[in-house]
Design a protein around this motif. Structure first.
Motif, mmCIF file in Angstrom:
data_model
loop_
_atom_site.group_PDB
_atom_site.id
_atom_site.type_symbol
_atom_site.label_atom_id
_atom_site.label_comp_id
_atom_site.label_asym_id
_atom_site.label_seq_id
_atom_site.Cartn_x
_atom_site.Cartn_y
_atom_site.Cartn_z
ATOM 1 N N GLY A 43 34.397 57.396 -22.340
ATOM 2 C CA GLY A 43 35.685 57.941 -23.082
ATOM 3 C C GLY A 43 36.784 58.264 -22.037
ATOM 4 O O GLY A 43 37.768 58.304 -22.830
ATOM 5 N N GLY A 44 36.536 58.076 -21.007
ATOM 6 C CA GLY A 44 37.559 58.220 -20.054
ATOM 7 C C GLY A 44 39.009 57.561 -20.186
ATOM 8 O O GLY A 44 40.047 58.098 -20.252
ATOM 9 N N VAL A 45 38.769 56.169 -20.606
ATOM 10 C CA VAL A 45 39.870 55.492 -20.507
ATOM 11 C C VAL A 45 40.644 55.623 -22.013
ATOM 12 O O VAL A 45 41.862 55.599 -21.957
ATOM 13 C CB VAL A 45 39.638 53.758 -20.708
ATOM 14 C CG1 VAL A 45 40.796 52.992 -21.064
ATOM 15 C CG2 VAL A 45 39.104 53.462 -19.310
ATOM 16 N N ALA A 71 35.145 48.525 -26.914
ATOM 17 C CA ALA A 71 34.200 47.871 -25.865
ATOM 18 C C ALA A 71 32.969 48.797 -25.699
ATOM 19 O O ALA A 71 31.812 48.243 -25.675
ATOM 20 C CB ALA A 71 34.797 47.726 -24.368
ATOM 21 N N VAL A 72 33.246 50.181 -25.628
ATOM 22 C CA VAL A 72 32.136 51.123 -25.493
ATOM 23 C C VAL A 72 31.351 50.965 -26.808
ATOM 24 O O VAL A 72 30.010 51.054 -26.911
ATOM 25 C CB VAL A 72 32.631 52.510 -25.495
ATOM 26 C CG1 VAL A 72 31.676 53.510 -25.589
ATOM 27 C CG2 VAL A 72 33.158 52.500 -24.251
ATOM 28 N N ALA A 73 31.802 50.678 -28.121
ATOM 29 C CA ALA A 73 31.113 50.629 -29.373
ATOM 30 C C ALA A 73 30.255 49.350 -29.274
ATOM 31 O O ALA A 73 29.031 49.415 -29.494
ATOM 32 C CB ALA A 73 32.008 50.683 -30.290
ATOM 33 N N GLY A 74 30.878 48.152 -28.777
ATOM 34 C CA GLY A 74 30.120 47.144 -28.732
ATOM 35 C C GLY A 74 28.862 47.295 -27.715
ATOM 36 O O GLY A 74 27.600 46.730 -28.180
ATOM 37 N N ALA A 143 34.870 41.241 -25.309
ATOM 38 C CA ALA A 143 34.951 40.897 -24.049
ATOM 39 C C ALA A 143 34.571 42.263 -22.899
ATOM 40 O O ALA A 143 33.785 41.874 -22.019
ATOM 41 C CB ALA A 143 36.527 40.828 -23.648
ATOM 42 N N GLY A 144 34.905 43.413 -23.371
ATOM 43 C CA GLY A 144 34.091 44.460 -22.726
ATOM 44 C C GLY A 144 32.835 44.610 -22.326
ATOM 45 O O GLY A 144 32.256 44.913 -21.536
ATOM 46 N N ALA A 145 32.263 44.286 -23.849
ATOM 47 C CA ALA A 145 30.759 44.485 -23.754
ATOM 48 C C ALA A 145 30.044 43.256 -23.079
ATOM 49 O O ALA A 145 28.948 43.584 -22.390
ATOM 50 C CB ALA A 145 30.236 44.318 -25.340
ATOM 51 N N LEU A 146 30.563 42.224 -23.040
ATOM 52 C CA LEU A 146 30.308 41.151 -22.248
ATOM 53 C C LEU A 146 30.267 41.488 -20.683
ATOM 54 O O LEU A 146 29.528 41.017 -19.909
ATOM 55 C CB LEU A 146 31.000 39.827 -22.650
ATOM 56 C CG LEU A 146 30.719 38.647 -21.768
ATOM 57 C CD1 LEU A 146 29.110 38.140 -22.088
ATOM 58 C CD2 LEU A 146 31.524 37.531 -22.210
ATOM 59 N N ALA A 147 31.344 41.971 -20.564
ATOM 60 C CA ALA A 147 31.496 42.239 -18.939
ATOM 61 C C ALA A 147 30.610 43.468 -18.442
ATOM 62 O O ALA A 147 30.011 43.436 -17.421
ATOM 63 C CB ALA A 147 33.094 42.961 -18.722
ATOM 64 N N ALA A 195 32.130 52.432 -17.528
ATOM 65 C CA ALA A 195 33.689 52.699 -17.289
ATOM 66 C C ALA A 195 34.395 51.152 -16.803
ATOM 67 O O ALA A 195 35.527 51.395 -17.713
ATOM 68 C CB ALA A 195 33.669 53.510 -15.908
ATOM 69 N N VAL A 196 33.718 50.524 -16.361
ATOM 70 C CA VAL A 196 34.682 49.046 -16.247
ATOM 71 C C VAL A 196 34.714 48.343 -17.667
ATOM 72 O O VAL A 196 35.462 47.666 -17.914
ATOM 73 C CB VAL A 196 33.781 48.459 -15.163
ATOM 74 C CG1 VAL A 196 34.303 46.759 -15.048
ATOM 75 C CG2 VAL A 196 33.800 48.855 -13.830
ATOM 76 N N CYS A 197 33.514 48.363 -18.373
ATOM 77 C CA CYS A 197 33.384 47.686 -19.797
ATOM 78 C C CYS A 197 34.455 48.431 -20.528
ATOM 79 O O CYS A 197 35.132 47.623 -21.019
ATOM 80 C CB CYS A 197 31.903 48.310 -20.176
ATOM 81 S SG CYS A 197 32.031 48.250 -22.147
ATOM 82 N N SER A 198 34.772 49.809 -20.429
ATOM 83 C CA SER A 198 35.782 50.285 -21.229
ATOM 84 C C SER A 198 37.262 49.859 -20.786
ATOM 85 O O SER A 198 38.007 49.619 -21.458
ATOM 86 C CB SER A 198 35.639 51.897 -21.105
ATOM 87 O OG SER A 198 36.747 52.461 -21.752
ATOM 88 N N ALA A 199 37.262 49.952 -19.594
ATOM 89 C CA ALA A 199 38.679 49.264 -18.805
ATOM 90 C C ALA A 199 38.843 47.946 -19.360
ATOM 91 O O ALA A 199 40.184 47.484 -19.534
ATOM 92 C CB ALA A 199 38.578 49.468 -17.558
ATOM 93 N N VAL A 200 38.071 47.000 -19.151
ATOM 94 C CA VAL A 200 38.006 45.818 -19.676
ATOM 95 C C VAL A 200 38.401 45.548 -20.953
ATOM 96 O O VAL A 200 39.446 44.721 -21.452
ATOM 97 C CB VAL A 200 36.900 44.925 -19.375
ATOM 98 C CG1 VAL A 200 37.071 43.396 -19.895
ATOM 99 C CG2 VAL A 200 36.630 44.675 -17.788
ATOM 100 N N GLY A 201 37.837 46.157 -21.973
ATOM 101 C CA GLY A 201 38.417 46.169 -23.379
ATOM 102 C C GLY A 201 39.540 46.551 -23.545
ATOM 103 O O GLY A 201 40.427 45.944 -24.290
ATOM 104 N N ALA A 202 40.019 47.476 -22.830
ATOM 105 C CA ALA A 202 41.434 48.252 -22.927
ATOM 106 C C ALA A 202 42.411 47.226 -22.633
ATOM 107 O O ALA A 202 43.357 46.954 -23.334
ATOM 108 C CB ALA A 202 41.390 49.438 -22.232
ATOM 109 N N LEU A 203 42.176 46.573 -21.237
ATOM 110 C CA LEU A 203 43.139 45.638 -20.814
ATOM 111 C C LEU A 203 43.140 44.260 -21.630
ATOM 112 O O LEU A 203 44.338 43.669 -22.014
ATOM 113 C CB LEU A 203 42.673 45.242 -19.535
ATOM 114 C CG LEU A 203 42.898 46.564 -18.460
ATOM 115 C CD1 LEU A 203 42.520 45.964 -17.071
ATOM 116 C CD2 LEU A 203 44.348 46.721 -18.344
#
Length: 209
Positions: A43-45, A71-74, A143-147, A195-203
């Motif tokens: 949840g940080g991002v 992304a986190v949900a996925g 994309a985030g979940a895939l990452a 954390a990276v998953c979340s960031a990728v989803g955001a970007l």
């Protein structure tokens, strides 16, 4: 948005709880209960985007926050549902069968649930009239979940129990034996991966919007 995620994730975590614990208990580093590091990683991002919206209001924060949460949900939906698959997952890297709970392992039903989780957050964002396109949030989430799966199967730290001769993420295996490093980057655990998953989803959501 947050309530929609937490309620859905909690409901899915309770589904087949005992069966999931039996299948992945010796592999996963942490169980169903969340600690502070897990909450920050997931949840940080989104939290940072919420703070940004308070300080400097802009639609950009909505895209970043929704994409991160999608992304986190996925990832969460894919894990909770995929663990219940009747067959063992396939490594997204090698294409070989791996034990349930192995990072980077994917199943058809889990992947479908991951897409559904990302789309769910996109739908919630749309119903809440957030100034971000449904497609941007949904695709960012996928994309985030895939990452997460790709990094989990490549860079995430792996360990080995010499007594049981089994791969695990746990420092101390379920048998009580201290495990040894067996690959991946030291310190890059599941929380770092999330954390990276979340960031990728955001970007990705921000870029598409």
């Amino acid at each position: 948005m947050l309530l929609s995620f937490f309620v859905s994730a909690s409901a899915l975590s309770k589904m087949g709880e005992r069966r999931k614990a039996a299948r992945v208990g010796s592999i996963v580093e942490k169980g169903g209960e969340r600690d502070a590091r897990q909450v920050l990683a997931n949840g940080g991002v989104c939290g940072a985007a919420a703070l940004g919206q308070l300080l400097v209001p802009s639609p950009v924060w909505h895209a970043l926050g929704a994409g991160a949460l999608a992304a986190v949900a996925g990832d969460t939906w894919a894990t909770e549902v995929g663990t219940l698959a009747r067959t063992d997952p396939i490594s997204i890297v090698s294409g070989k069968r791996v034990p349930a709970g192995t990072s980077g392992g994917v199943t058809i039903i889990g992947s479908a649930a991951g897409v559904a989780g990302a789309f769910f957050i996109g739908l919630v964002a749309t119903l809440a009239n957030w100034p971000v396109a449904f497609a941007a949030v949904a695709l960012g989430g996928v994309a985030g979940a895939l990452a997460d799966s790709l990094l989990g199967g490549t860079l995430q730290a792996r360990r080995w129990c010499d007594v049981c001769a089994k791969a695990t993420e746990r420092v101390v295996h379920s048998c009580g034996t201290t495990t040894r490093p067996a690959g991946g980057l030291a310190g890059f655990d599941n929380d770092a991966d999330n954390a990276v998953c979340s960031a990728v989803g955001a970007l990705v959501a921000w870029g598409l919007s």
